[in-house]
Every structure is written in structure tokens, then in C-alpha cells.
Design a protein around this motif. Sequence first.
Motif, PDB file in Angstrom:
ATOM      1  N   LEU A 116       0.650  -1.328   0.011  1.00  0.00           N
ATOM      2  CA  LEU A 116       0.070  -0.209  -0.039  1.00  0.00           C
ATOM      3  C   LEU A 116       0.919   1.234  -0.195  1.00  0.00           C
ATOM      4  CD1 LEU A 116      -2.928  -0.846   2.427  1.00  0.00           C
ATOM      5  CD2 LEU A 116      -2.969  -0.505  -0.007  1.00  0.00           C
ATOM      6  N   PHE A 117       1.934   1.292   0.904  1.00  0.00           N
ATOM      7  CA  PHE A 117       2.657   2.514   1.066  1.00  0.00           C
ATOM      8  C   PHE A 117       4.132   2.496   0.605  1.00  0.00           C
ATOM      9  CE2 PHE A 117      -0.332   1.621   4.833  1.00  0.00           C
ATOM     10  CZ  PHE A 117      -1.277   2.537   4.359  1.00  0.00           C
ATOM     11  N   GLY A 118       4.696   1.447   0.125  1.00  0.00           N
ATOM     12  CA  GLY A 118       5.985   1.196  -0.128  1.00  0.00           C
ATOM     13  C   GLY A 118       6.618   0.807   1.171  1.00  0.00           C
ATOM     14  N   GLN A 119       8.084   0.502   0.780  1.00  0.00           N
ATOM     15  CA  GLN A 119       8.742  -0.098   2.199  1.00  0.00           C
ATOM     16  C   GLN A 119       8.915   1.307   3.010  1.00  0.00           C
ATOM     17  OE1 GLN A 119      11.887  -2.765   1.645  1.00  0.00           O
ATOM     18  NE2 GLN A 119      10.849  -3.937  -0.048  1.00  0.00           N
ATOM     19  N   ASP A 120       8.785   0.940   4.291  1.00  0.00           N
ATOM     20  CA  ASP A 120       9.205   1.929   5.180  1.00  0.00           C
ATOM     21  C   ASP A 120      10.549   1.707   5.781  1.00  0.00           C
ATOM     22  OD1 ASP A 120       8.019  -0.218   6.350  1.00  0.00           O
ATOM     23  OD2 ASP A 120       7.126   0.756   7.889  1.00  0.00           O
ATOM     24  N   VAL A 121      11.586   2.140   5.406  1.00  0.00           N
ATOM     25  CA  VAL A 121      12.954   1.841   5.831  1.00  0.00           C
ATOM     26  C   VAL A 121      13.220   2.462   7.086  1.00  0.00           C
ATOM     27  CG1 VAL A 121      15.334   1.520   5.096  1.00  0.00           C
ATOM     28  CG2 VAL A 121      13.634   1.667   3.216  1.00  0.00           C
ATOM     29  N   THR A 122      12.586   2.006   8.077  1.00  0.00           N
ATOM     30  CA  THR A 122      12.939   2.460   9.431  1.00  0.00           C
ATOM     31  C   THR A 122      12.735   1.643  10.420  1.00  0.00           C
ATOM     32  OG1 THR A 122      12.115   4.062  11.306  1.00  0.00           O
ATOM     33  CG2 THR A 122      10.586   3.626   9.234  1.00  0.00           C
ATOM     34  N   LEU A 123      13.302   1.474  11.507  1.00  0.00           N
ATOM     35  CA  LEU A 123      12.706   0.260  12.690  1.00  0.00           C
ATOM     36  C   LEU A 123      11.601   0.678  13.234  1.00  0.00           C
ATOM     37  CD1 LEU A 123      13.895  -2.125  14.327  1.00  0.00           C
ATOM     38  CD2 LEU A 123      14.876  -0.372  15.853  1.00  0.00           C
ATOM     39  N   TRP A 124      10.979   1.897  13.034  1.00  0.00           N
ATOM     40  CA  TRP A 124       9.988   2.337  13.811  1.00  0.00           C
ATOM     41  C   TRP A 124       8.810   2.406  12.698  1.00  0.00           C
ATOM     42  CZ3 TRP A 124      11.302   6.988  17.679  1.00  0.00           C
ATOM     43  CH2 TRP A 124      12.056   6.408  18.924  1.00  0.00           C
ATOM     44  N   GLY A 125       8.914   1.626  11.895  1.00  0.00           N
ATOM     45  CA  GLY A 125       7.598   1.503  11.105  1.00  0.00           C
ATOM     46  C   GLY A 125       6.630   0.726  11.974  1.00  0.00           C
ATOM     47  N   PRO A 126       5.133   1.219  11.741  1.00  0.00           N
ATOM     48  CA  PRO A 126       4.164   0.567  12.727  1.00  0.00           C
ATOM     49  C   PRO A 126       4.178  -0.949  12.995  1.00  0.00           C
ATOM     50  CG  PRO A 126       3.366   2.137  11.435  1.00  0.00           C
ATOM     51  CD  PRO A 126       4.678   1.956  10.891  1.00  0.00           C
ATOM     52  N   THR A 127       4.359  -1.867  11.542  1.00  0.00           N
ATOM     53  CA  THR A 127       4.513  -3.130  11.754  1.00  0.00           C
ATOM     54  C   THR A 127       5.857  -3.689  12.520  1.00  0.00           C
ATOM     55  OG1 THR A 127       5.127  -3.165   9.545  1.00  0.00           O
ATOM     56  CG2 THR A 127       2.635  -3.313   9.850  1.00  0.00           C
ATOM     57  N   HIS A 128       6.607  -2.863  12.238  1.00  0.00           N
ATOM     58  CA  HIS A 128       7.961  -3.339  12.756  1.00  0.00           C
ATOM     59  C   HIS A 128       7.823  -3.297  14.297  1.00  0.00           C
ATOM     60  CE1 HIS A 128      10.060  -1.837   8.883  1.00  0.00           C
ATOM     61  NE2 HIS A 128       9.246  -3.158   8.619  1.00  0.00           N
TER      62      HIS A 128
END
Length: 680
Positions: free
Chosen positions: A227-239
Amino acid sequence: MSRRTAGTRGAADGRRTFGTRPSDRSAATARRYRRTLLARSFAALIGAAALLPATALARGEQEAAPSAGGAALDQVAIATAAGLLVTGLLIVLGVRHRTGKTQRLAKVAASAARVTGMPPFVALPAAISTISLLTAAFGLYWDISLHIDNGRDPGPLANPSHYFILAGLLGVFAAGWISMILPLDRPSPAAVRVIGDWWAPLGGLLLAACGSFALLGFPLDDFSHRLFGQDVTLWGPTHLMMLAGAAMSLVAMLVLFTEGRLALRAHTVEEPPPARFGGVRLSAEQLRRLRLVMTTGGLLVGLSIFQGEFDFGVPQFSQLFQPALIAIAAGWALVCARIVGGRGAALAAVGLYLLTRSLLTALVGGVFGQTLPHFPLYLAEAALVEVAALVVGTTRPYRLAAVAGVAIGTLGTLAEFAWSHVWMPLPWPSAMLPEIVAVGLICGVAGAIVGAFLASGIRLDPVNAGSGRALARLGAAAAAVVALFAYLGSTTAPDGARVLARVTTTQPAPERWGIVTVRVEPASTVRDPNWFNITSWQGKTKLRLTRLVEVAPGVWRSERPVPLYGSWKSMIRFHQGRILSAVPVYMPADRAIPTPEVPATATFARPFVPDWHVLQRERKRDVPGWLWGVAGLTVLALSSVLLVALAAGLVRLSRSELTRTRRPGTAPATAPAAAAPAGG
């Protein structure tokens, strides 16, 4: 071994068995029980399938998704099949054990019980969850370093660290499930009725819930990428779901250990014999303290995972989050350790934490040669908690929480400030000391209140864990942290500011390196920055942080050459107060996003943009705002359910002794152990 002694240490040594079923059940009743159990297990299997990346199939895609989005469908199918297989095997094991068709699980659990002195429903799951969490922690830190050094994965199954994470989280779920199915009668006063006469240990139920919550992050993560593209962060909601599920499983383990203690009180006539480990002989009390110290030390490791971006040197949020997270972890884990483990337990918990983190750092940064993860010390905080406990005692846990929390937030935070200048990749600047102490004070006290609440539940203290006043304190601590984090999470880029850059090549193409000199307009934009550097990452080797040094008013120069070729991504990063922004210097073309190359020309003029625009190139910019809001609220709701379940579980545990004394035929229980360590 007879059915009535399956999975127990037997009755020959004077102990009542943990988990038997009445032998006079009629055949018809037994058949109804098996049908009901199979039906519920099948429903659980279907639910478990939802925890895997099969959500990708809903899009009906016929070709592999681009690497900047979700996983390719062949990898989704493999992961789904593997997850279904493991879940199915666990359910079959549970059905066969509870219907008396196999004794293998009971025998293994009984062996673990003989070694540890704990009931089988605690001993085996504790061993499985400990190994699983260590496996997941190793996989996590390795995974972070791989993404920092190499960028995106070719696919989820192409990254070796993912196997360790997935195996570890599946192990946590399996440990909880095994704890739930092992006892054949009610294992403790805090146990929860599932169906019929199936009573699951509260700690096992919470452990399975934590594992399920963490595993749920995998399909939601893949869906989010599509949906949103990859979130390259440890603090992504699903991470954060995966991290929280793993970290909170340590709370579930503390509950499980306490249930084991309750079972021993109710079912034994004598204290378990001392255990030998090599040449060391430990009494039952020493073993209990050791388990509590190890679990609270593990909790400190788990809570520290959320600091990962700061540990590696690529935080994408305000630097004030780092002292805030350190103070919360210290207050939560160390206050709990000192209350339930007794004198010296806080220091011992930090000792285990330092050993674990040192080994992880040695493996990731040394053996595997990836970017080195750093870590806070917590030694000063542990010493302060020990001193506070000596001064005010532990009989009133919230008084200790107030004193220890203030000490952690002030003196402990100052000690971590000094440590940041010794080893952290991004030291804390002196200019932000007042803010650091203010944030540390709020979070230190809040974390200590949570630690006191947790310890009160483990000590079976209904006044300090189950009363309205205790819950009000817990709610106030949570509200303070949420409000603070909402404030810190709001950052911006400087309006109208830009850099005029000149690149002096020190090594020509094809592997070009250069010194970067920048003039900031307006010059007053950069005054006392938290950091002002050139971050170079994802070049198939270790992260490089290159300071920009002021050589004239408003003119800054990189202190060493930076890479400007291949897959390297080099960017100027600027953080000052609420400003968190970046300017790309060199970025390769990426057809999967798609986005063109940002060349490092000899001279260029570029504006400051929000930091995440550069670090998270893969994120889609055309997604409606309401969709982001729905996704965030969904994750928040799921997280809230888990946290509320854990708090409710601790309240139930704290009241379990009172419940036991009200049952006819039970011996009067002693008053809740408010002044002595309790638990497994």
C-alpha cells in the motif's frame, strides 16, 4: 507412565501431579470433548494462517511485486506453507497430548521439570522461549545491520536474518501454546478456562498472545509495503508490532514463573530439592532469584531494542527519544528486578543485559563484519535503583518508583550523556542537556511506575497491582509518555533554507570519492546542531558518518572524503531542536521505486527537505492521508489490546491467592508477599 501422571514428576515423591483428568469420564463425553477440541483447534489453525503473508494473495497479482513493494508471490506461498505446517504440527501435538494419544510431550516436560525444579507447564516453555528470544534478538540486530549496509532485500526469503527472526517468534508462540496444552487439570489459581475442563496457565496464554501479536506483524508488514511502499525505518508501525510482541513476552514469562511458584505451593509438601549445574549447587530459592534476574535482564534487552536506530547511528526521529527510551527501559526493568529479586538484583540484571548485548555486538559487528550496534550502559541506573531501595525499602513499591525514577531521570541520564561521548555514534550535545534531563525525568518516573506495577503483580500484591489507585498510576504514566512522544514526534524542515555545495573529487570514477563543502543559506540556520553530518549507507559495506566541520561562518566541510558511486546513498543530515531534515548529495537511480539518480555534480544548490523524504525513498507519496490514518489506528488498536491484556493478566495474577483462599477445601494462603521476593 500412567495417564494421571503424564507430564508430571509423579506422586511417588510426595507431590501431587500437575495436570490430570478424571478417569471416570464416559466414552461419549470423551468423544464430545475430542470433537470440540478438534473444532477449536481447526479454528485456531485458520486464524494462524492469517498471521502469515497470505494477505498478499488478495491483490490477485500474477507477477512478482517490485522489490520496493511487497514480497514476490512465490516467496509468500513458501512462507505461508511453512507457517501452516508448523502451526498444524503444534495443534496436532496439542490434540494428541490432551486426548492421551501421546506421552512424548509429557516426558520431555517432566525431564525439564526435574532439572529446574519448576512444574512441567513452566519448565519446558521457559526453555523454549529463552532460546527463541535469543534467536530472534540475534536475527533482529543482524537484519538491521544488513539493511543499513546493503539496502533492500531481493525478497524476504533472500535475507538470512529473517529466518532467525521468524523462527524465534514462532518459538515464542510455540512456547506459549505448549504451556497452555501441558496441564490436564487447573494448574494455578490464576489459570484461564479455555473450554470444558481445559484450564490454560495465564502466563502461557499471555506468552502465546505475545508471539501471535509479533507474528501478525509479518503479513501486515507485507500488506503495508504494497500500500505505502517500504518503510526503511525500525519504527515502522508493523515493525514495532514485532518488537513489542517479543519484548512483552518477557512480562508473560514473569507471570508464568509466578504461576509455577503458586503451583508448587498448592501441590507440594516440601521444597524442591537443590539443583546442580556442573559443580554449582543451587537451592530452590536461589534458582527462583536467578530466574527472576535473568528474566528482568532479558526484559531490559527487549526494551532496549526500540533504541536500535540510535544504536546504529541512523535515527530518523528526534534525538530526545534516545534518553527517553533509555529512562523508560531502566525504570521499568530495573525497579521490577530490585523489588522481585531482592538486593543486588538490579545490578545483576544489567550484568546479564551487558553480556547479551556484548555478544550480539561481537557477532554482528565482528564475526559478520556488518555495521556495529552500540548500546547504553545502564550501570549507573542500576546502582541508583539499589541505593534508592536501601533508603526507602521495597514494601511500598510506588514510593520506590518515585525515588528511583527521579534518580534515573537525572543522575542516570547524566551518566548516559557521558557514555554517549565515549562510544555512541551520535553523542548528545551539551546544548540539549536541560531538555535531556527533563525528558529523562518524565520517562524515568513513568517507567519506574510500570516496573512497580509489574513487580506488584508478580509478588501477588492486589493492593498495589489490582486496586483502582494502582491502575490510575499506571494510566497516568502511560498518558505522560504518550503525550511526550506525540510532542517529540513532530519535526520539520527549515523553511526556505538550502545548501550551496562544492564537491572536490579525491578519487575519480568509477569509484568516486570526494570532499564536500557546503554553504548554508541563511547562515543562521545551523547554530548548535544535534548533528550535522554526511551519512553514507547501503554501499554494500559498513555505514559511514562523516562530520561537517565549520570552516567559516555558514561554511562547512566534510572532515573526510565520502563515497559518491554505485549503490551508496550519501546525504547531508541536519538535526537541531524540532528540525530534522536532509539534502541528498548522491543517490543512485532506482527503477523499482521508480526514481532517477541524484548526481553529485561539481557544484549544486539544493533545499533542505524532511529527513524521511531522503532516507525513505521507497515510501509512496501519492497515498491518501486517510489511508495512513486508518493503518496507524489499526496498529494502535492492536497494540492497545495486547498491553491491556498484559495489565489485566497482572491484576488477575495479583488477586489469585485471594481467589484460592475462597475456594472450599483449600488451605488458607499466606498474605501477599509484600516484603519478600516472589515469582518463579
